[in-house]
Design an enzyme around this catalytic site. Structure first.
Site, PDB file in Angstrom:
ATOM      1  N   LYS A 161       0.853  -1.207   0.000  1.00 37.62           N
ATOM      2  CA  LYS A 161       0.000   0.000   0.000  1.00 37.62           C
ATOM      3  C   LYS A 161       0.880   1.244   0.000  1.00 37.62           C
ATOM      4  CE  LYS A 161      -1.789   1.474   4.062  1.00 37.62           C
ATOM      5  NZ  LYS A 161      -1.506   2.857   4.437  1.00 37.62           N
ATOM      6  N   ASN A 162       1.885   1.276   0.886  1.00 32.69           N
ATOM      7  CA  ASN A 162       2.645   2.520   1.069  1.00 32.69           C
ATOM      8  C   ASN A 162       3.694   2.768  -0.001  1.00 32.69           C
ATOM      9  OD1 ASN A 162       1.029   3.003   3.215  1.00 32.69           O
ATOM     10  ND2 ASN A 162       2.550   2.496   4.786  1.00 32.69           N
ATOM     11  N   ARG A 187      -5.045  10.529   4.468  1.00 35.44           N
ATOM     12  CA  ARG A 187      -4.095  11.622   4.662  1.00 35.44           C
ATOM     13  C   ARG A 187      -2.934  11.573   3.674  1.00 35.44           C
ATOM     14  NH1 ARG A 187      -2.955  12.978   8.957  1.00 35.44           N
ATOM     15  NH2 ARG A 187      -0.879  13.710   8.461  1.00 35.44           N
ATOM     16  N   CYS A 236      -5.070  12.289  12.987  1.00 40.20           N
ATOM     17  CA  CYS A 236      -5.688  10.968  12.852  1.00 40.20           C
ATOM     18  C   CYS A 236      -5.559  10.280  14.205  1.00 40.20           C
ATOM     19  CB  CYS A 236      -5.046  10.191  11.713  1.00 40.20           C
ATOM     20  SG  CYS A 236      -3.686   9.177  12.190  1.00 40.20           S
ATOM     21  N   ARG A 278       0.227  14.221  13.431  1.00 33.67           N
ATOM     22  CA  ARG A 278       0.773  14.007  12.086  1.00 33.67           C
ATOM     23  C   ARG A 278       0.790  15.291  11.254  1.00 33.67           C
ATOM     24  NH1 ARG A 278      -1.342   8.340   9.941  1.00 33.67           N
ATOM     25  NH2 ARG A 278       0.499   8.498   8.611  1.00 33.67           N
ATOM     26  N   ASP A 319       4.663   0.297  12.173  1.00 33.20           N
ATOM     27  CA  ASP A 319       3.444  -0.327  11.632  1.00 33.20           C
ATOM     28  C   ASP A 319       3.324  -1.793  12.036  1.00 33.20           C
ATOM     29  OD1 ASP A 319       3.372   1.488   8.464  1.00 33.20           O
ATOM     30  OD2 ASP A 319       2.948   2.060  10.528  1.00 33.20           O
ATOM     31  N   ILE A 335       7.746   6.760  17.178  1.00 38.09           N
ATOM     32  CA  ILE A 335       7.395   7.494  15.956  1.00 38.09           C
ATOM     33  C   ILE A 335       6.136   8.329  16.134  1.00 38.09           C
ATOM     34  CG2 ILE A 335       6.852   7.271  13.485  1.00 38.09           C
ATOM     35  CD1 ILE A 335       9.671   6.295  14.114  1.00 38.09           C
ATOM     36  N   ARG A 365      -8.623  -0.751   4.676  1.00 38.13           N
ATOM     37  CA  ARG A 365      -7.788   0.314   4.094  1.00 38.13           C
ATOM     38  C   ARG A 365      -6.425  -0.257   3.706  1.00 38.13           C
ATOM     39  NH1 ARG A 365      -7.130   5.556   7.422  1.00 38.13           N
ATOM     40  NH2 ARG A 365      -5.756   5.769   5.643  1.00 38.13           N
TER      41      ARG A 365
HETATM   42  C1  EPZ Z   1       4.147   6.859   6.621  1.00 43.51           C
HETATM   43  O1  EPZ Z   1       3.354   7.861   7.222  1.00 43.51           O
HETATM   44  C2  EPZ Z   1       3.247   5.658   6.452  1.00 43.51           C
HETATM   45  N1  EPZ Z   1       2.149   6.000   5.554  1.00 43.51           N
HETATM   46  C3  EPZ Z   1       2.719   5.204   7.812  1.00 43.51           C
HETATM   47  O2  EPZ Z   1       1.953   4.033   7.607  1.00 43.51           O
HETATM   48  C4  EPZ Z   1       3.906   4.868   8.705  1.00 43.51           C
HETATM   49  O3  EPZ Z   1       3.427   4.514   9.989  1.00 43.51           O
HETATM   50  C5  EPZ Z   1       4.829   6.093   8.806  1.00 43.51           C
HETATM   51  O4  EPZ Z   1       5.238   6.501   7.482  1.00 43.51           O
HETATM   52  C6  EPZ Z   1       6.086   5.801   9.626  1.00 43.51           C
HETATM   53  O5  EPZ Z   1       6.780   4.742   9.042  1.00 43.51           O
HETATM   54  C7  EPZ Z   1       2.375   6.048   4.215  1.00 43.51           C
HETATM   55  O6  EPZ Z   1       3.482   5.808   3.757  1.00 43.51           O
HETATM   56  C8  EPZ Z   1       1.205   6.377   3.341  1.00 43.51           C
HETATM   57  P1  EPZ Z   1       6.147  10.213   8.744  1.00 43.51           P
HETATM   58  P2  EPZ Z   1       3.899   9.383   7.278  1.00 43.51           P
HETATM   59  O7  EPZ Z   1       5.993  11.493   8.005  1.00 43.51           O
HETATM   60  O8  EPZ Z   1       4.744   9.661   6.092  1.00 43.51           O
HETATM   61  C9  EPZ Z   1       6.360  13.476  12.188  1.00 43.51           C
HETATM   62  C10 EPZ Z   1       0.098   2.658   7.763  1.00 43.51           C
HETATM   63  O9  EPZ Z   1      -0.301   2.006   8.724  1.00 43.51           O
HETATM   64  N2  EPZ Z   1       6.209  14.465  11.095  1.00 43.51           N
HETATM   65  O10 EPZ Z   1       7.321   9.343   8.435  1.00 43.51           O
HETATM   66  O11 EPZ Z   1       2.734  10.258   7.549  1.00 43.51           O
HETATM   67  C11 EPZ Z   1       5.103  12.612  12.357  1.00 43.51           C
HETATM   68  O12 EPZ Z   1       4.173  13.268  13.208  1.00 43.51           O
HETATM   69  C12 EPZ Z   1       0.558   4.089   7.928  1.00 43.51           C
HETATM   70  O13 EPZ Z   1       0.197   2.200   6.588  1.00 43.51           O
HETATM   71  C13 EPZ Z   1       6.251  15.825  11.420  1.00 43.51           C
HETATM   72  O14 EPZ Z   1       6.401  16.202  12.582  1.00 43.51           O
HETATM   73  O15 EPZ Z   1       4.835   9.336   8.554  1.00 43.51           O
HETATM   74  C14 EPZ Z   1       5.654  11.347  12.958  1.00 43.51           C
HETATM   75  O16 EPZ Z   1       5.807  11.544  14.351  1.00 43.51           O
HETATM   76  C15 EPZ Z   1       0.266   4.584   9.317  1.00 43.51           C
HETATM   77  N3  EPZ Z   1       6.124  16.737  10.420  1.00 43.51           N
HETATM   78  C16 EPZ Z   1       7.045  11.224  12.326  1.00 43.51           C
HETATM   79  O17 EPZ Z   1       7.364  12.536  11.814  1.00 43.51           O
HETATM   80  C17 EPZ Z   1       5.969  16.357   9.097  1.00 43.51           C
HETATM   81  O18 EPZ Z   1       5.888  17.245   8.225  1.00 43.51           O
HETATM   82  C18 EPZ Z   1       7.135  10.237  11.179  1.00 43.51           C
HETATM   83  O19 EPZ Z   1       6.072  10.538  10.316  1.00 43.51           O
HETATM   84  C19 EPZ Z   1       5.915  14.973   8.804  1.00 43.51           C
HETATM   85  C20 EPZ Z   1       6.060  14.043   9.809  1.00 43.51           C
END
Ligand code: EPZ
Length: 416
Positions: A22-23, A92, A116, A121, A304, A326, A396
């Site tokens: 998916k990702n 998102r 979420c 996020r 995840d 995370i 999803r």
């Molecule tokens: C991706 O989400 C995945 N989704 C998530 O999978 C996964 O849990 C996550 O990466 C971590 O591996 C997709 O790829 C579609 P991040 P993402 O930006 O990109 C903070 C699932 O179950 N952050 O790497 O949204 C954030 O709050 C989903 O398939 C900021 O502060 O995660 C988090 O604490 C759930 N500012 C950390 O960084 C930003 O601008 C990592 O988030 C962006 C992120």
């Protein structure tokens, strides 16, 4: 509202095929916006999130055709630069259209994704990076308004290696003038998969899989025909299911190199894991050792997989500490697991799990995608009947998961 009903206690035996990730599919389907020809993507999973992104791309003016697990997209007719709230709130990761729209149409109006269940996020890294590439960005009535006559390469540092942040900015940098360097970039296999596709389209990106990515902007990108990599989280979910039920399963069409962290930690619990080419064999052991887990960016243990692993620790032989580094609120599944008899205490970003001899079935509620997977896993091993409600969360990210578990011998069914 569909629900899934499980009568626990069956050991899983047999073979299961892993679907496309998916990702990886989400950013790769969005990358079709960067060119004006027919792109073909194979091994795309049938998931609600994939339906959502196809709906959004169509709304923006792309043509989208689906034939089984193959999706074809042509963004020659890309005309609408606005991603509305009612589409973005459903998923998102829709924020991934922001940079391609600015790169292609010089402007974008994308609804802020909002929080979420698992955390706030924010998308500040996405917006700061796009600004550094020369875009003007306003936040107005819950929307991001971005515009840029031209995007110009720059150096961008991620405070945290954001997965979609890295993916979004890659899709701006590939069509920017000059060189962009992304530092502390995400190294997940899904990011590498996107880089491979962008390079096949004619981009010049170096450093895939490392935390420093160098992108030489180009003028135009060409359409591609690619296949989506296997889903490492689906792979990990079935590995844990085999360990939990003391079963013996063969996992096919997966990518063992992408789950080394999960294999390493599973072996520490006493589970037998062996690899042959693109197949992984998992055999549960009589006693499950309690171990500690800390979620980290790839190649660390994936967040995840945290909820799924917690179920295994719930019936392990001792005391386990799981630290979630995370997301700030990714223990929602704990209260549901407690209903099934798990002995778990949460303090801050750590959960302490005291293994119990067995779980007992009960009605529970899914709250987010991976939490719902953990409730299914718990039901597979709990004594009696477990009913998992609100399984649209599950749909999803997992394609027909109950059918795959049925094939492995589980007593599980979906009730419409
Ligand atoms: C991706 O989400 C995945 N989704 C998530 O999978 C996964 O849990 C996550 O990466 C971590 O591996 C997709 O790829 C579609 P991040 P993402 O930006 O990109 C903070 C699932 O179950 N952050 O790497 O949204 C954030 O709050 C989903 O398939 C900021 O502060 O995660 C988090 O604490 C759930 N500012 C950390 O960084 C930003 O601008 C990592 O988030 C962006 C992120």
């Amino acid at each position: 509202m569909d629900k899934i009903v499980i009568h626990g206690g069956k050991a899983l035996v047999g073979s299961v095929r892993i679907g496309g990730a998916k990702n990886a599919a989400l950013p790769i389907l969005v990358s079709s916006l960067l060119t004006d020809g027919w792109c073909t993507y194979e091994n795309v999973p049938h998931l609600r999130d994939i339906e959502s992104i196809k709906q959004l791309l169509t709304h923006l003016g792309a043509e989208v055709e689906t034939d089984g697990h193959t999706v074809r997209i042509n963004a020659a007719g890309l005309s609408n630069h606005e991603a509305p709230y009612d589409l973005v709130r459903k998923m998102r990761a829709s924020i991934l259209v922001l940079c391609p729209l600015v790169a292609r149409l010089k402007k974008a109006r994308v609804s802020l994704p909002g929080g979420c269940a698992i955390g706030a996020r924010p998308i500040n890294f996405h917006l700061k990076g796009l600004t550094l590439l020369g875009a003007d960005i306003d936040l107005d009535h819950g929307y991001v308004d971005a515009s840029a006559k031209t995007l110009v390469g720059n150096e961008i540092f991620f405070d945290i290696p954001s997965v979609t942040g890295t993916e979004n900015l890659l899709m701006a940098a590939v069509l920017a003038e000059g060189t962009t360097i992304l530092r502390n970039a995400a190294r997940e296999p899904e990011v590498v998969a996107l880089i491979d596709v962008l390079n096949l389209m004619g981009s010049k990106i170096k450093g895939a899989g490392t935390s420093i990515l160098t992108i030489q902007g180009v003028k135009k990108l060409r359409p591609v025909h690619v296949s989506i990599i296997p889903d490492r989280i689906e792979t990990g979910t079935f590995m844990v299911a085999a360990a939990l039920t003391k079963g013996s399963i063969e996992i096919k069409d997966c990518e063992p190199d992408h789950v080394t962290g999960i294999i390493h930690k599973l072996r520490q619990t006493g589970t037998e894991v062996s690899i042959k080419g693109k197949k992984i064999y998992v055999k549960g052991s009589k006693t499950i050792q309690s171990i500690d887990i800390k979620t980290l960016p790839y190649p660390g243990f994936p967040t995840d997989m945290q909820a799924q692993f917690m179920v295994l620790m719930a019936i392990a032989g001792g005391l386990s500490i799981i630290s979630e580094t995370i997301f700030e609120n990714r223990f929602i599944h704990v209260s549901e697991l407690r209903r099934l008899g798990a002995d778990i205490t949460v303090s801050g970003n750590a959960a302490m799990i005291k293994g119990v001899p067995s779980l007992s079935g009960a009605p529970v509620m899914a709250t987010d995608l991976r939490a719902s997977a953990s409730l299914i896993l718990a039901g597979l091993v709990a004594k009696g009947t477990t009913e998992v409600n609100r399984i649209y969360h599950l749909d999803r990210g997992y394609e027909a998961i109950e059918k795959k578990f049925q094939k492995l011998g589980a007593d599980i069914e979906r009730i419409q």
